[in-house]
Write an enzyme that holds these catalytic residues in place. Sequence first.
Site, short mmCIF file in Angstrom:
data_model
loop_
_atom_site.label_atom_id
_atom_site.label_comp_id
_atom_site.label_asym_id
_atom_site.label_seq_id
_atom_site.Cartn_x
_atom_site.Cartn_y
_atom_site.Cartn_z
NE ARG A 48 -97.88 -31.44 -87.40
CZ ARG A 48 -96.58 -31.38 -87.67
NH1 ARG A 48 -96.07 -30.27 -88.14
NH2 ARG A 48 -95.80 -32.42 -87.47
CD GLN A 63 -93.48 -33.88 -75.07
OE1 GLN A 63 -94.51 -33.22 -75.03
NE2 GLN A 63 -92.54 -33.65 -75.96
NE ARG A 64 -91.89 -40.53 -80.45
CZ ARG A 64 -91.67 -40.10 -81.68
NH1 ARG A 64 -92.54 -39.27 -82.24
NH2 ARG A 64 -90.62 -40.51 -82.37
CG ASP A 66 -100.01 -35.18 -81.04
OD1 ASP A 66 -99.33 -34.54 -80.20
OD2 ASP A 66 -99.53 -35.60 -82.11
CD GLU A 111 -94.44 -30.25 -81.66
OE1 GLU A 111 -93.22 -30.43 -81.47
OE2 GLU A 111 -95.20 -31.11 -82.15
#
Length: 408
Positions: A190, A301-302, A144, A245
Amino acid sequence: MLSKNVIIGQSGGPTAVINASLAGVYTAARSAGVAHIYGMKNGIEGLLAGRILDLGAVLDSEETVNLLRHTPSSFLGSCRYRLPELETGEDTYRRLFAQLETLGIDAFFYIGGNDSMDTIHKLYQYGRRIGSPIRFVGVPKSIDNDLPGTDHTPGYGSAAKFIATVTKEVICDATVYDTKNLTVLEIMGRDAGWLTGASALAKGEDCDGPDLICLPEVPFDLEDFLARVEQKQKTKKALVVAVSEGIRTAAGGYVCELAGSEKRKDVFGHRMLSGTAQFLAAVAGERLGCKSRGIELNTPQRCAAHLLSAVDEQEAFEVGKGAFAIAQAGRTGEMATLLRRSDEPYVCSVSAVPVVSVANGEQCVPKEYIAPDGYGVNERFLAYARPLIQGEVACLFQNGLPRTLKRR
């Protein structure tokens, strides 16, 4: 100098390069002649339960260390465990420090994000309270890219490379039909839109890039979104938009909640999000009369280690080594960081900050990186992110698939 043993843990959501940081700490400790290098199985929760791994018995050659560097997810396992406050949970801290004393630990390293740095800070505080000589050092990781105190976090570059690649490929696929259609890509994030912004990296001479980008830093208006999609479809039938998201309305509610999704939270109180792309695609399809599809990129994605950024992988390794150097120098209560010195040529070095300045903090995309209309990112964002996705890492293949180091 560290004269006895060290222990390393991993916590929170994995990244594609989190094990490169583990390899960095391990390699530095081994080179310094540390007697035993232990790993916590499933982070602090595993340490409390006495689940310990002798890393020297597993990483017994340069080949296995190299394989570890290219293995996705957390080799030691992870956890989402919140340590109690010092005033109310002294029994927990006594148990933890008793474990560390039994193992003869000189230094404790924790590889993780915001909540993991909270763990390091609490252990450092308790250790100082009881006069413990153990050094506590944090090693940053986060796809993130939302940790304060560091230019960027290891894990972000590889995730950004994956997202930009997938966005480019989806755009190629979405534009093959001469009909009105909308594809909505849901990307993790987030509160911070660094990952979603990375979809803009897909734009180039061979790709138009996403038509709209919606970040959580910008309040989302459903009617305005639909109006923009409708307007764009007058000149371009096939649209691809990227959304975080965690996009919210001006009132603060998550857009995914408009679909009536169940409100669930993790142990740290974070809302568990999903369904934004499906909701927006369904509404747009019904209201605008076009074919629509929602794609949630989710965990790939990770963990897409087949598409590592060479810059990201090397920096993750160096940050691990830097964390060990902090403890070796006798310092504690700090987190290793990355300090950018130049964009062109890209130059970044390892530094450090007090972990108290990182714990539970958050670094969002600054306003000056966001497009004036709020539906994209600008050249400043691209100049920041582009160096982090550079270079490829050659995977070790076996039977046509990438090899990984199996967890013990």
